[in-house]
Design a protein around this motif. Structure first.
Motif, PDB file in Angstrom:
ATOM      1  N   MET A   1      37.206  32.787  64.310  1.00  8.88           N
ATOM      2  CA  MET A   1      37.462  32.910  62.905  1.00  8.88           C
ATOM      3  C   MET A   1      37.833  34.393  62.532  1.00  8.88           C
ATOM      4  O   MET A   1      37.307  35.386  63.010  1.00  8.88           O
ATOM      5  N   GLY A   2      38.735  34.830  61.550  1.00  7.36           N
ATOM      6  CA  GLY A   2      39.045  36.244  61.113  1.00  7.36           C
ATOM      7  C   GLY A   2      38.167  36.999  60.287  1.00  7.36           C
ATOM      8  O   GLY A   2      36.986  36.526  60.253  1.00  7.36           O
ATOM      9  N   GLN A   3      38.681  37.745  59.767  1.00 12.68           N
ATOM     10  CA  GLN A   3      37.834  38.810  58.866  1.00 12.68           C
ATOM     11  C   GLN A   3      37.434  37.936  57.395  1.00 12.68           C
ATOM     12  O   GLN A   3      38.458  37.581  57.032  1.00 12.68           O
ATOM     13  N   GLN A   4      36.367  38.190  56.853  1.00 16.47           N
ATOM     14  CA  GLN A   4      36.121  37.503  55.430  1.00 16.47           C
ATOM     15  C   GLN A   4      36.290  38.689  54.439  1.00 16.47           C
ATOM     16  O   GLN A   4      36.213  39.769  54.884  1.00 16.47           O
ATOM     17  N   LEU A   5      36.549  38.316  53.381  1.00 19.06           N
ATOM     18  CA  LEU A   5      36.627  39.321  52.330  1.00 19.06           C
ATOM     19  C   LEU A   5      35.378  39.907  52.007  1.00 19.06           C
ATOM     20  O   LEU A   5      34.480  39.164  52.360  1.00 19.06           O
ATOM     21  N   GLN A  68      34.142  31.255  51.293  1.00 23.40           N
ATOM     22  CA  GLN A  68      34.146  30.722  52.624  1.00 23.40           C
ATOM     23  C   GLN A  68      35.167  30.696  53.283  1.00 23.40           C
ATOM     24  O   GLN A  68      35.223  30.759  54.268  1.00 23.40           O
ATOM     25  N   PHE A  69      36.382  30.228  52.522  1.00 29.96           N
ATOM     26  CA  PHE A  69      37.550  29.797  53.351  1.00 29.96           C
ATOM     27  C   PHE A  69      38.627  30.954  53.139  1.00 29.96           C
ATOM     28  O   PHE A  69      39.711  30.378  53.697  1.00 29.96           O
ATOM     29  N   TRP A  70      38.368  31.824  52.366  1.00 30.92           N
ATOM     30  CA  TRP A  70      39.519  32.881  52.539  1.00 30.92           C
ATOM     31  C   TRP A  70      39.119  34.038  53.585  1.00 30.92           C
ATOM     32  O   TRP A  70      38.009  34.646  53.605  1.00 30.92           O
ATOM     33  N   CYS A  71      40.120  34.129  54.776  1.00 29.38           N
ATOM     34  CA  CYS A  71      39.687  34.934  55.599  1.00 29.38           C
ATOM     35  C   CYS A  71      41.275  35.457  56.210  1.00 29.38           C
ATOM     36  O   CYS A  71      42.156  34.768  56.000  1.00 29.38           O
ATOM     37  N   TYR A  72      41.106  36.784  56.709  1.00 27.97           N
ATOM     38  CA  TYR A  72      42.509  37.130  57.290  1.00 27.97           C
ATOM     39  C   TYR A  72      41.966  37.776  58.613  1.00 27.97           C
ATOM     40  O   TYR A  72      40.999  38.216  59.018  1.00 27.97           O
ATOM     41  N   GLN A  73      43.391  37.861  59.406  1.00 27.12           N
ATOM     42  CA  GLN A  73      43.165  38.290  60.629  1.00 27.12           C
ATOM     43  C   GLN A  73      44.548  39.446  61.126  1.00 27.12           C
ATOM     44  O   GLN A  73      45.435  38.929  60.871  1.00 27.12           O
ATOM     45  N   LEU A  74      44.076  40.433  61.686  1.00 32.60           N
ATOM     46  CA  LEU A  74      45.298  41.145  62.053  1.00 32.60           C
ATOM     47  C   LEU A  74      45.206  41.428  63.585  1.00 32.60           C
ATOM     48  O   LEU A  74      44.275  41.946  64.024  1.00 32.60           O
ATOM     49  N   SER A  75      46.339  40.996  64.116  1.00 33.30           N
ATOM     50  CA  SER A  75      46.475  41.108  65.472  1.00 33.30           C
ATOM     51  C   SER A  75      47.544  42.154  65.898  1.00 33.30           C
ATOM     52  O   SER A  75      47.975  42.871  64.712  1.00 33.30           O
ATOM     53  N   ASP A  76      47.795  42.395  67.157  1.00 35.12           N
ATOM     54  CA  ASP A  76      48.840  43.490  67.443  1.00 35.12           C
ATOM     55  C   ASP A  76      50.176  42.946  67.034  1.00 35.12           C
ATOM     56  O   ASP A  76      50.927  43.804  66.951  1.00 35.12           O
ATOM     57  N   HIS A  77      50.329  41.826  66.893  1.00 35.37           N
ATOM     58  CA  HIS A  77      51.767  41.349  66.327  1.00 35.37           C
ATOM     59  C   HIS A  77      51.695  40.389  65.147  1.00 35.37           C
ATOM     60  O   HIS A  77      52.942  40.242  64.741  1.00 35.37           O
ATOM     61  N   ASP A  78      50.723  40.066  64.482  1.00 32.99           N
ATOM     62  CA  ASP A  78      50.971  39.426  63.348  1.00 32.99           C
ATOM     63  C   ASP A  78      49.699  39.518  62.507  1.00 32.99           C
ATOM     64  O   ASP A  78      48.602  39.876  62.912  1.00 32.99           O
ATOM     65  N   VAL A  79      50.031  39.048  61.302  1.00 30.56           N
ATOM     66  CA  VAL A  79      48.732  39.051  60.166  1.00 30.56           C
ATOM     67  C   VAL A  79      48.817  37.546  59.870  1.00 30.56           C
ATOM     68  O   VAL A  79      49.465  36.732  59.759  1.00 30.56           O
ATOM     69  N   GLU A  80      47.386  37.151  59.977  1.00 32.86           N
ATOM     70  CA  GLU A  80      47.359  35.603  59.695  1.00 32.86           C
ATOM     71  C   GLU A  80      46.137  35.390  58.558  1.00 32.86           C
ATOM     72  O   GLU A  80      45.126  36.202  58.515  1.00 32.86           O
ATOM     73  N   ILE A  81      46.699  34.951  57.458  1.00 34.64           N
ATOM     74  CA  ILE A  81      45.949  34.648  56.084  1.00 34.64           C
ATOM     75  C   ILE A  81      45.508  33.277  55.870  1.00 34.64           C
ATOM     76  O   ILE A  81      46.360  32.522  56.080  1.00 34.64           O
ATOM     77  N   THR A  82      44.131  32.830  55.947  1.00 34.24           N
ATOM     78  CA  THR A  82      43.720  31.699  55.845  1.00 34.24           C
ATOM     79  C   THR A  82      43.083  31.287  54.199  1.00 34.24           C
ATOM     80  O   THR A  82      42.073  32.238  53.967  1.00 34.24           O
TER      81      THR A  82
END
Lengths: 155, 488
Positions: A1-5, A68-82
């Protein structure tokens, strides 16, 4: 899972819910005044206050889930927001599609030293709800560095 | 180089006049009916003064680097447009402009400050448009000189090499007009005017009309109504024939040019690399007749209506020829369709969800109708099977698939018609999977794909797909091979 706020975002959301409650109370008071002066029906007051109560309760109880369910993830080629508990949404935005990034903060976010990061593509805007200043700047720099590739929309 | 600022051709006065009349005709008519002659005279004088003023203050200068348009009587404006930044030239030519070799020109840049066209010159000569196009081409080849080492090929390609051309056949145009539904808005318009008649017209006119009608028998009135409907149908038919008369599309170098229209010939040039997606559209009627319309979604305001960016590439074409015909103009379209094994569709759960949603909507209408209007309300029960049919159709039609590894194909059904999108991965702006609480146990998700169209976004949504299949597409979208993209 990505980064939480950051945890502080919950305070912001609680304050927001509080303000909404205040507005609702204002509306109910307005209806009561109308009831006295223009003899609006009594049931209107009950319905309005019930709705206001419900809205406030739902907003406050949902805050932990929202967090709990808001998170984001930054990788080399995209940003993913849940986001979302009832409707869970997962969005992928490739960095190459990003046109620009906006950092913004209303009074509530400013008070808590947070900033929201808005990611603009050629079509729409996607938002990372609120992160602290350092993270916001880091995110912005990272995204802009990765997005330095040529711009498809500039001829 | 010093070039003198020029005024528009004097014919512009007439064009301006026509524009004013088009905006105010209703008020003028009302004024004339109600006999307010002095007010009318004052309005006409003011209008003429404004028109002449507008003409006198509007000048344009064409230099080798830019075009400068000055306009405005009270609020002076000076618009500078440099050639490399100009996206499209759109010209429109009314029939009365033809013998004088004049056109009206609209210039579009990629800046979108507001939703207006960036700059327009209502009447200029065809020669000047050619000149502008040449200057723009030159500026591009100059840019290529600096950045790339192959200027020669670029110029020769973008010059006059015509690669493909298509002109609509009379039979196809007829089919297109007959199978379009624009009768409905015209009828609605007639009805709206009719229902507002007593507000607009003075009473004695209405009374006159009604007294004439009341003397006639019911059959005559029915006859009149039928005539009215027939008239609307013929009008709609003529309108479409007029609009798409001699529709021609030409592929030339890096751009597509479409030309169409009888009274007003409009010409739009679109750069191929601005095309975001190609859509095959079929209404239910055209689906029955195996006809397809091909549209391109363009990332600029090049279309007929300002809001969306869809440009018709082929008004109507036999469904079996679609791929061959379209590929002549847009070469990135896949040569093969998606293989059936990787075509992802709703499963039984998903199909049921689609049917259920439509049944629910129908039930909201049907139940009160049945209860409130007892005997005849029961007729509304017929909506239930229709809703079921719609749901089943959509479940069967919706689908997703990837072909040639970089093109996503999505098919979306609506009201027994369908749209099929071809989207290169590089043009998809973002992708979203969403799932509500109720969909968790069945493992279904919605997939939203965002594209750019015109100056705004277009959302393609495929609902109730199995999660695993959708995840495959999502992962395909997320893995970027950077090397490949930088080549393009």
């Amino acid at each position: 899972m990505g980064q939480q706020l950051p945890k502080r975002i919950k305070t912001v959301w609680r304050l927001q819910a509080g303000f909404n409650l205040l507005i609702d109370i204002g509306i109910v008071v307005g209806i009561i005044v109308c009831h006295y002066f223009f003899s609006w029906p009594t049931w209107l007051i009950w319905v309005a206050s019930l709705l206001a109560m419900m809205a406030a309760i739902i907003q406050f109880t949902l805050i932990p889930y929202r967090y709990q369910f808001w998170c984001y993830q930054l990788s080399d080629h995209d940003v993913e927001i849940t986001t979302g508990f009832f409707v869970r949404k997962t969005t992928a935005v490739p960095i190459l599609r990003i046109q620009d990034v906006t950092l913004s903060a209303g009074p509530l976010l400013q008070f808590n030293h947070l900033q929201s990061v808005k990611i603009h593509t050629a079509a729409a805007v996607h938002e990372i709800g609120g992160v602290d200043h350092a993270t916001a700047t880091k995110l912005k720099n990272q995204i802009m560095n990765l997005a330095k590739e040529e711009d498809v929309y500039d001829s | 180089m010093t070039v003198k600022a020029k005024h528009l051709h004097p014919l512009a006065l007439i064009v301006f006049l026509a524009e004013e009349v088009k905006t105010w005709w209703l008020l003028l008519l009302l004024g004339a009916i109600n006999g307010l002659w002095w007010v009318l005279l004052a309005a006409i004088c003011l209008g003429l003064f404004l028109i002449v003023g507008r003409y006198a203050t509007m000048t344009y200068t064409i230099t080798t680097n830019e075009i400068v348009i000055k306009s405005g009587m009270f609020n002076k404006k000076q618009h500078h447009l440099t050639y490399p930044k100009i996206q499209t030239f759109q010209t429109k030519q009314w029939f009365f402009m033809k013998p004088l070799h004049l056109v009206s020109l609209k210039i579009e840049t990629s800046a979108h400050v507001d939703n207006q066209a960036d700059a327009s010159l209502p009447v200029i000569t065809v020669k000047e448009v050619r000149e502008l196009e040449r200057l723009k081409q030159n500026s591009h080849s100059k840019m290529n000189d600096n950045s790339e080492s192959t200027p020669k090929t670029a110029v020769s390609q973008s010059a006059e090499t015509q690669q493909a051309q298509y002109q609509i056949k009379w039979r196809d145009l007829n089919l297109y007009a007959l199978t379009s539904f624009s009768v409905v808005p015209i009828l609605a318009g007639v009805l709206a005017i009719y229902s507002n008649l007593d507000d607009v017209l003075p009473d004695h006119y209405i009374n006159q009309i009604f007294s004439r009608f009341s003397q006639q028998t019911a059959t005559v009135i029915v006859f009149d109504v039928v005539c009215l409907i027939l008239l609307a149908i013929v009008a709609a038919y003529m309108l479409i024939i007029q609009r798409y008369y001699h529709f021609t599309i030409v592929h030339q170098g890096s751009q597509l040019t479409t030309r169409k229209g009888f009274f007003q010939t409009s010409r739009v040039t679109v750069r191929l690399n601005r095309i975001q997606s190609v859509v095959y559209v079929q209404s239910w009627l055209r689906r029955l007749l195996h006809l397809t319309t091909v549209q391109a979604l363009v990332a600029a305001n090049a279309s007929d209506n300002e809001e969306s960016g869809d440009v018709v590439i082929m008004p109507v074409v036999q469904t079996k020829d679609v791929r061959y015909q379209t590929r002549r103009f847009i070469n990135w379209l896949p040569s093969k369709e998606v293989v059936p094994t990787s075509w992802r569709q709703a499963n039984a759960h998903g199909r049921w969800a689609l049917i259920r949603n439509r049944l629910l909507v129908a039930a909201i209408v049907v139940i009160p109708t049945c209860i409130l209007w007892r005997p005849y309300g029961l007729l509304s029960l017929i909506l239930l099977p229709v809703a079921w049919g719609l749901g089943a159709y959509v479940g069967k039609t919706n689908g997703l698939g990837v072909t040639e590894n970089h093109i996503l194909v999505a098919q979306v059904g609506r009201l027994f018609g369908k749209k099929r999108y071809y989207m290169p991965k590089t043009n998809i702006q973002s992708m979203r999977i969403s799932q509500s609480v109720f969909m968790r146990h069945t493992g279904l998700v919605h997939l939203e794909i965002r594209l750019r169209s015109g100056n705004s976004e277009l959302l393609v949504e495929n609902r109730y797909l199995p999660k695993r299949d959708t995840q495959t597409i999502y992962n395909w979208y997320r893995q970027t091979d950077v090397a490949k993209e930088s080549i393009q």
